[in-house]
Scaffold this motif. Structure first.
Motif, mmCIF file in Angstrom:
data_model
loop_
_atom_site.group_PDB
_atom_site.id
_atom_site.type_symbol
_atom_site.label_atom_id
_atom_site.label_comp_id
_atom_site.label_asym_id
_atom_site.label_seq_id
_atom_site.Cartn_x
_atom_site.Cartn_y
_atom_site.Cartn_z
ATOM 1 N N THR A 5 0.844 -1.192 0.000
ATOM 2 C CA THR A 5 0.000 0.000 0.000
ATOM 3 C C THR A 5 0.879 1.241 0.000
ATOM 4 O OG1 THR A 5 -0.150 0.009 2.410
ATOM 5 C CG2 THR A 5 -1.892 -1.154 1.214
ATOM 6 N N ILE A 6 0.282 2.336 -0.396
ATOM 7 C CA ILE A 6 0.985 3.611 -0.448
ATOM 8 C C ILE A 6 0.034 4.693 0.027
ATOM 9 C CG2 ILE A 6 0.368 3.936 -2.883
ATOM 10 C CD1 ILE A 6 3.120 5.328 -3.236
ATOM 11 N N ASP A 7 0.541 5.651 0.796
ATOM 12 C CA ASP A 7 -0.319 6.731 1.290
ATOM 13 C C ASP A 7 -0.557 7.755 0.176
ATOM 14 O OD1 ASP A 7 1.335 9.351 1.777
ATOM 15 O OD2 ASP A 7 2.621 7.725 2.513
ATOM 16 N N PRO A 8 -1.596 8.568 0.308
ATOM 17 C CA PRO A 8 -1.956 9.502 -0.766
ATOM 18 C C PRO A 8 -0.844 10.469 -1.183
ATOM 19 C CG PRO A 8 -3.781 9.282 0.744
ATOM 20 C CD PRO A 8 -2.624 8.549 1.359
ATOM 21 N N HIS A 9 -0.103 11.025 -0.238
ATOM 22 C CA HIS A 9 0.941 11.989 -0.601
ATOM 23 C C HIS A 9 2.085 11.314 -1.365
ATOM 24 C CE1 HIS A 9 -0.797 15.528 1.196
ATOM 25 N NE2 HIS A 9 -1.061 14.829 2.291
ATOM 26 N N ALA A 10 2.468 10.118 -0.938
ATOM 27 C CA ALA A 10 3.504 9.381 -1.666
ATOM 28 C C ALA A 10 2.993 8.987 -3.051
ATOM 29 C CB ALA A 10 3.926 8.142 -0.870
ATOM 30 N N ASN A 79 5.405 -4.106 -9.952
ATOM 31 C CA ASN A 79 5.450 -2.702 -9.554
ATOM 32 C C ASN A 79 4.081 -2.183 -9.108
ATOM 33 O OD1 ASN A 79 8.203 -2.401 -10.132
ATOM 34 N ND2 ASN A 79 7.750 -2.077 -12.298
ATOM 35 N N SER A 80 3.181 -3.085 -8.713
ATOM 36 C CA SER A 80 1.826 -2.692 -8.330
ATOM 37 C C SER A 80 1.759 -2.230 -6.885
ATOM 38 C CB SER A 80 0.869 -3.871 -8.505
ATOM 39 O OG SER A 80 0.797 -4.257 -9.845
ATOM 40 N N LEU A 81 0.937 -1.212 -6.679
ATOM 41 C CA LEU A 81 0.675 -0.673 -5.339
ATOM 42 C C LEU A 81 -0.817 -0.394 -5.218
ATOM 43 C CD1 LEU A 81 3.550 1.943 -5.461
ATOM 44 C CD2 LEU A 81 3.526 -0.051 -3.965
ATOM 45 N N VAL A 82 -1.288 -0.276 -3.987
ATOM 46 C CA VAL A 82 -2.671 0.091 -3.722
ATOM 47 C C VAL A 82 -2.678 1.388 -2.926
ATOM 48 C CG1 VAL A 82 -4.721 -0.537 -2.390
ATOM 49 C CG2 VAL A 82 -3.613 -2.241 -3.806
ATOM 50 N N LEU A 83 -3.512 2.334 -3.354
ATOM 51 C CA LEU A 83 -3.675 3.588 -2.620
ATOM 52 C C LEU A 83 -4.417 3.292 -1.325
ATOM 53 C CD1 LEU A 83 -3.442 6.668 -2.440
ATOM 54 C CD2 LEU A 83 -5.577 6.808 -3.740
ATOM 55 N N ASP A 84 -3.736 3.402 -0.209
ATOM 56 C CA ASP A 84 -4.300 3.094 1.097
ATOM 57 C C ASP A 84 -5.449 4.057 1.409
ATOM 58 O OD1 ASP A 84 -4.513 1.713 3.500
ATOM 59 O OD2 ASP A 84 -3.094 3.034 4.525
ATOM 60 N N GLY A 85 -6.632 3.515 1.605
ATOM 61 C CA GLY A 85 -7.802 4.347 1.925
ATOM 62 C C GLY A 85 -8.530 4.860 0.705
#
Length: 170
Positions: A5-10, A79-85
């Motif tokens: 997961t990745i936070d919105p600002h990142a 290289n997949s990520l999920v936007l946390d929240g």
């Protein structure tokens, strides 16, 4: 296969560097409110995503992406990520969204409003007129139970083609 997961600002910083943002919500949700750079590929239509860079997936609250993390990782690769929240967290972080207020309410909210109204009406009519009206509330309850178990909702099928659910252009 797991997905980080990745936070919105990142995520915003990665998008500025060329990462792809994929919105897995339905087209009606995406049309109503979206992150400007997001490409809409509904979860049921998702296969593989082309590209070498990072791919960030998002939904409304992050629940859909968490539930389908393995599928998203398979579609987007390593290289997949999920936007946390999801987009909710994006907005809470003060990041911009494109909203089209003229779009109709999403179908789930319409079903909740309709089902709740029918149950309330059934209780009032059952109390004021005849207990037979309580069967209406029971029928709505059975329909909601069926929808939850099978994933098929008759009320959604009735509401989807209604005139107010036609997308508004622009």
């Amino acid at each position: 296969m797991t997905i980080a997961t990745i936070d919105p600002h990142a995520a915003s910083a990665m998008l500025a560097q060329g990462a792809q943002l994929i919105d897995v919500r339905g087209a009606d949700e995406h049309d109503r409110e979206r992150i400007a750079t997001a490409r809409n590929i509904p979860l049921d239509a998702l296969t593989t995503i082309d590209g070498d860079g990072p791919i960030i997936f998002h939904c409304r609250s992050g629940q859909r992406t968490r539930l389908h993390a393995a599928r998203l990782a398979a579609a987007g690769g390593p290289n997949s990520l999920v936007l946390d929240g999801g987009i909710d967290a994006w907005k809470t972080a003060g990041l911009p969204v494109v909203a089209t207020a003229r779009q109709p309410l999403d179908l789930m909210r319409q079903v909740q409003i309709g089902g709740g109204s029918l149950i309330l009406l059934a209780i009032l009519l059952g109390w004021l007129v005849s207990p037979v009206f309580l069967l209406l509330g029971a029928a709505v309850g059975v329909g909601m139970l069926h929808a939850g178990i099978t994933g098929s909702c008759a009320m959604t099928a009735l509401l989807a083609p209604m005139p107010w659910n036609r997308a508004v252009a622009g």
